[in-house]
Design a protein around this motif. Structure first.
Motif, PDB file in Angstrom:
ATOM      1  N   GLU A  42      20.429 -37.382 -12.874  1.00  0.00           N
ATOM      2  CA  GLU A  42      19.033 -37.623 -12.527  1.00  0.00           C
ATOM      3  C   GLU A  42      18.497 -38.786 -13.360  1.00  0.00           C
TER       4      GLU A  42
ATOM      5  N   ALA B 262       8.489 -47.446  -6.796  1.00  0.00           N
ATOM      6  CA  ALA B 262       7.087 -47.411  -6.379  1.00  0.00           C
ATOM      7  C   ALA B 262       6.155 -47.111  -7.553  1.00  0.00           C
TER       8      ALA B 262
ATOM      9  N   TYR C  56       2.086 -45.421  -8.173  1.00  0.00           N
ATOM     10  CA  TYR C  56       0.992 -44.656  -7.610  1.00  0.00           C
ATOM     11  C   TYR C  56      -0.187 -44.644  -8.581  1.00  0.00           C
TER      12      TYR C  56
ATOM     13  N   TYR D 251       5.356 -50.384  -3.273  1.00  0.00           N
ATOM     14  CA  TYR D 251       6.675 -49.877  -2.918  1.00  0.00           C
ATOM     15  C   TYR D 251       7.647 -51.045  -2.927  1.00  0.00           C
TER      16      TYR D 251
ATOM     17  N   TYR E  26       1.505 -43.627 -12.069  1.00  0.00           N
ATOM     18  CA  TYR E  26       2.858 -43.091 -12.133  1.00  0.00           C
ATOM     19  C   TYR E  26       3.836 -44.045 -11.453  1.00  0.00           C
TER      20      TYR E  26
ATOM     21  N   GLN F  34       7.798 -44.262  -9.739  1.00  0.00           N
ATOM     22  CA  GLN F  34       8.734 -43.394  -9.031  1.00  0.00           C
ATOM     23  C   GLN F  34       9.957 -44.205  -8.624  1.00  0.00           C
TER      24      GLN F  34
ATOM     25  N   TYR G 244      13.266 -43.863  -5.974  1.00  0.00           N
ATOM     26  CA  TYR G 244      13.831 -43.087  -4.876  1.00  0.00           C
ATOM     27  C   TYR G 244      15.178 -43.675  -4.463  1.00  0.00           C
TER      28      TYR G 244
ATOM     29  N   SER H 112      18.477 -40.270  -4.888  1.00  0.00           N
ATOM     30  CA  SER H 112      17.736 -39.124  -4.358  1.00  0.00           C
ATOM     31  C   SER H 112      18.648 -38.315  -3.442  1.00  0.00           C
ATOM     32  N   PRO H 113      18.575 -36.984  -3.421  1.00  0.00           N
ATOM     33  CA  PRO H 113      17.732 -36.228  -4.334  1.00  0.00           C
ATOM     34  C   PRO H 113      18.337 -36.109  -5.724  1.00  0.00           C
ATOM     35  N   PRO H 114      17.484 -35.935  -6.764  1.00  0.00           N
ATOM     36  CA  PRO H 114      16.052 -35.995  -6.531  1.00  0.00           C
ATOM     37  C   PRO H 114      15.489 -37.374  -6.841  1.00  0.00           C
ATOM     38  N   SER H 115      14.463 -37.737  -6.084  1.00  0.00           N
ATOM     39  CA  SER H 115      13.615 -38.817  -6.536  1.00  0.00           C
ATOM     40  C   SER H 115      12.926 -38.328  -7.806  1.00  0.00           C
TER      41      SER H 115
ATOM     42  N   PHE I  66       9.737 -39.117 -10.929  1.00  0.00           N
ATOM     43  CA  PHE I  66       8.518 -39.802 -11.329  1.00  0.00           C
ATOM     44  C   PHE I  66       8.487 -39.946 -12.848  1.00  0.00           C
ATOM     45  N   GLY I  67       7.728 -40.925 -13.311  1.00  0.00           N
ATOM     46  CA  GLY I  67       7.455 -41.023 -14.737  1.00  0.00           C
ATOM     47  C   GLY I  67       6.385 -40.030 -15.148  1.00  0.00           C
TER      48      GLY I  67
END
Lengths: 120, 109
Positions: B1, B35, B37, B50, B88, B90, B92, B95-98, B100-101
């Motif tokens: 991961e 990405a 957010y 993105y 945040y 991210q 991807y 994946s899986p899993p994507s 996030f910070g």
């Protein structure tokens, strides 16, 4: 307008089951996967898993595999996240979200979130 | 991961100033799968960037993303009052899993 509308807040006891929902509108449901994201208080989002709109494929994060089930009902344009036995550590805000295109993509539409509280 | 580490944890700036937020990945991420957010209090995250550098629909031009490999940056050229929020990153790619910070809180100085 793309909309993801989630079911309301839930208060449950440890060991109880729960199924929360996410109803999609404003776009072609058949063309987009639907994902679920957990956010615990004061923490970053966590990607839980994602389901194909016809339910033929579901992918889980190893952290959530076996503890939750993600499903979809194409006829009602609704995705679901369910637990068979909740734990106090499941207390969190849960979002459904739509990726821009395929299952491995950024989320460009989000539900409003469902708060799940698990406490005895 | 893949683990994403954001810095700083909190950034205190004034409206009109320039903000630079960083995200470092524990292994190389394809630029097409990265990405940023924005999350305001009581709201769901909102996609800003993105593919590391492409603005999402409706995102103002003062937001820009850059980076490659393991180091990515979100820049806000001139801060507006509505930009003070949590951000945040991210990935991807794997994946899986994507993943996030943990977030950078941008607060008014």
């Amino acid at each position: 307008e793309v909309r993801l509308v989630q079911s309301g807040a839930e208060m449950k006891k440890p060991g109880e089951s729960l199924k929360i929902s996410c109803k999609a509108s404003g776009y072609s449901f058949n063309n987009y996967w639907v994902g679920w994201v957990r956010q615990m208080p004061g923490r970053g989002p966590e990607w839980m898993g994602i389901v194909h709109p016809d339910g033929s494929d579901t992918r889980y994060s190893p952290s959530f595999q076996g503890h939750v089930t993600i499903s979809v009902d194409k006829s009602t344009r609704t995705a679901y996240l369910q637990w068979t036995s909740l734990k106090a550590s499941d207390t969190a805000l849960y979002y459904c979200a739509r990726p821009k295109w395929g299952p491995d993509d950024a989320f460009d539409a989000w539900g409003q979130g469902t708060m799940v509280t698990v406490s005895s | 991961e893949i683990v994403l580490t954001q810095s700083p944890g909190t950034l205190s700036l004034s409206p009109g100033e320039r903000a630079t937020l960083s995200c470092r990945a524990s292994q190389t991420v394809n630029v097409n799968y990265f990405a940023w957010y924005q999350q305001r209090p009581g709201q769901a995250p909102r996609l800003l960037i993105y593919g590391a550098s492409f603005r999402a629909t409706g995102v103002p031009g003062r937001f820009s993303g850059s980076g490659s490999g393991t180091d990515f940056t979100l820049t806000i050229s001139r801060l507006e009052p509505e930009d003070f929020a949590v951000y945040y990153c991210q990935q991807y790619d794997s994946s899986p899993p994507s993943t996030f910070g943990q977030g950078t809180r941008l607060e008014i100085k």
